[in-house]
Design an enzyme around this catalytic site. Structure first.
Site, short mmCIF file in Angstrom:
data_model
loop_
_atom_site.label_atom_id
_atom_site.label_comp_id
_atom_site.label_asym_id
_atom_site.label_seq_id
_atom_site.Cartn_x
_atom_site.Cartn_y
_atom_site.Cartn_z
N ALA A 23 0.81 -1.22 0.00
CA ALA A 23 0.00 0.00 0.00
C ALA A 23 0.85 1.27 0.00
CB ALA A 23 -0.94 0.00 1.21
N GLU A 24 1.85 1.32 0.87
CA GLU A 24 2.64 2.55 0.97
C GLU A 24 3.48 2.77 -0.29
OE1 GLU A 24 1.79 0.86 4.98
OE2 GLU A 24 2.67 0.07 3.15
N GLY A 214 -16.13 3.41 -3.28
CA GLY A 214 -16.01 2.56 -4.46
C GLY A 214 -16.70 3.15 -5.68
N ALA A 215 -17.58 2.36 -6.26
CA ALA A 215 -18.29 2.80 -7.47
C ALA A 215 -19.22 3.97 -7.21
CB ALA A 215 -19.07 1.63 -8.06
N ALA A 218 -16.94 9.15 -3.41
CA ALA A 218 -16.34 9.40 -2.10
C ALA A 218 -17.03 10.59 -1.45
CB ALA A 218 -14.84 9.68 -2.25
N ASP A 244 -5.30 2.71 -3.07
CA ASP A 244 -4.00 3.37 -2.96
C ASP A 244 -3.87 4.50 -3.98
OD1 ASP A 244 -3.36 1.51 -1.00
OD2 ASP A 244 -2.49 0.13 -2.45
N ASP A 280 -1.19 -3.38 -9.17
CA ASP A 280 -1.37 -2.55 -7.98
C ASP A 280 -1.13 -1.07 -8.25
OD1 ASP A 280 -0.99 -3.85 -4.77
OD2 ASP A 280 -1.52 -5.06 -6.51
#
Length: 302
Positions: A23-24, A214-215, A218, A244, A280
């Protein structure tokens, strides 16, 4: 970590694609592609897998000068197993890894190299073990001492620790956090028990609570109220890494001094880029590419 992506059920064997993940590091790459300077303070094994991680980060412009090569532990591993078009199973092999042994001394050296404009943490690192947890706590205290704002992506991983363990740790972090990014189901892990997690977090000093939907886009909560934005329409290929990329977009706009509306807009834009391509971090856009989502279907850029 090193990442292996299968093309079907693992029990049937077959080929895998080799890459890196985390993630980072995903956020770090997303930010460098958007034109920011990023230092990643972490640990890899003194092995070829660790060299792949470092080579990838350096190739993307991430500063790895504060990374430890641990001679006593291997680089972590993650396996992605696609089982349905919209379902991917993940297996972690991180117990005893170099990343799990990240220590507070490494974090202190990273701050000595120069306090950052923003410290970004996730809820994954403290789940790796006691040493990594202490390193995160030290980073939070150093950020407070240096007046550095802190962003936290809750990023709860049930395969790494229980919800009770996560809540006990992350709730202690909240007084240090300026911007919290989480999904709806992660908010209760960060807030004290009660009917209104967002209000409780704002009352504890968090300046902005960003909820990933998500879809559905936010929503951001702050002292100025609530702001909701829809997701950017895109043909989804792979949802892994979307969160991320969302964080990288939000942090980028934050570093640019943009307001909440602009931060959310860039976040959903970078998230859309991520789901449109496998991997990713591979689909993370450059700053020059941010406007491509506004192009009509079938557009060819010449």
């Amino acid at each position: 970590m090193v990442a292996l992506r299968g093309h079907g059920p693992f029990k049937l064997g077959g080929s895998m694609d080799l890459s890196v993940a985390g993630a980072e590091s995903n956020v770090a790459i997303g930010l460098t592609r958007l034109g920011h300077s990023v230092r990643w303070a972490g640990a890899v094994g003194a092995d070829e897998a660790g060299e792949l991680v470092l080579r990838t980060l350096r190739a993307e412009g991430v500063d790895t000068s504060c990374v430890t090569r641990d001679t006593g532990a291997p680089t972590g591993l993650i396996l992605f197993e696609p089982r349905l078009p919209e379902v991917t199973r993940v297996q972690y092999y991180r117990a005893g890894s170099a990343g799990s042994r990240l220590d507070a001394a490494r974090v202190e050296r990273a701050f000595t190299a120069g306090p950052p404009r923003v410290l970004h943490l996730t809820g994954i690192t403290p789940a790796l073990g006691t040493s990594a947890r202490e390193a995160c706590r030290r980073a939070l205290r150093l950020a407070r001492e240096h007046g550095v704002p802190v962003t936290l992506d809750a990023n709860y991983r049930s395969r790494l620790w229980s919800s009770q363990e996560a809540a006990a740790e992350l709730r202690d972090w909240i007084p240090y956090v300026d911007v919290l990014i989480a999904s709806d189901d992660e908010l209760p892990l960060c807030a004290p028990p009660g009917p209104d997690a967002v209000k409780a977090l704002l009352d504890l000093g968090v300046r902005e609570v960003v909820v990933k939907l998500g879809a559905d886009g936010a929503v951001a909560h702050s002292a100025d109220g609530e702001l909701r934005v829809p997701a950017r329409p895109v043909s989804a290929v792979d949802a892994v890494g979307a969160g991320d990329a969302f964080v990288a977009g939000h942090l980028s706009a934050l570093l640019d001094g943009e307001d909440i509306a602009a931060r959310l807009d860039r976040a959903v834009t970078t998230g859309a880029f991520a789901v449109a391509q496998p991997g990713d971090w591979e689909g993370a856009p450059t700053r020059a590419e941010l406007g491509l989502l506004g192009a009509g279907q079938g557009t060819v850029v010449r």
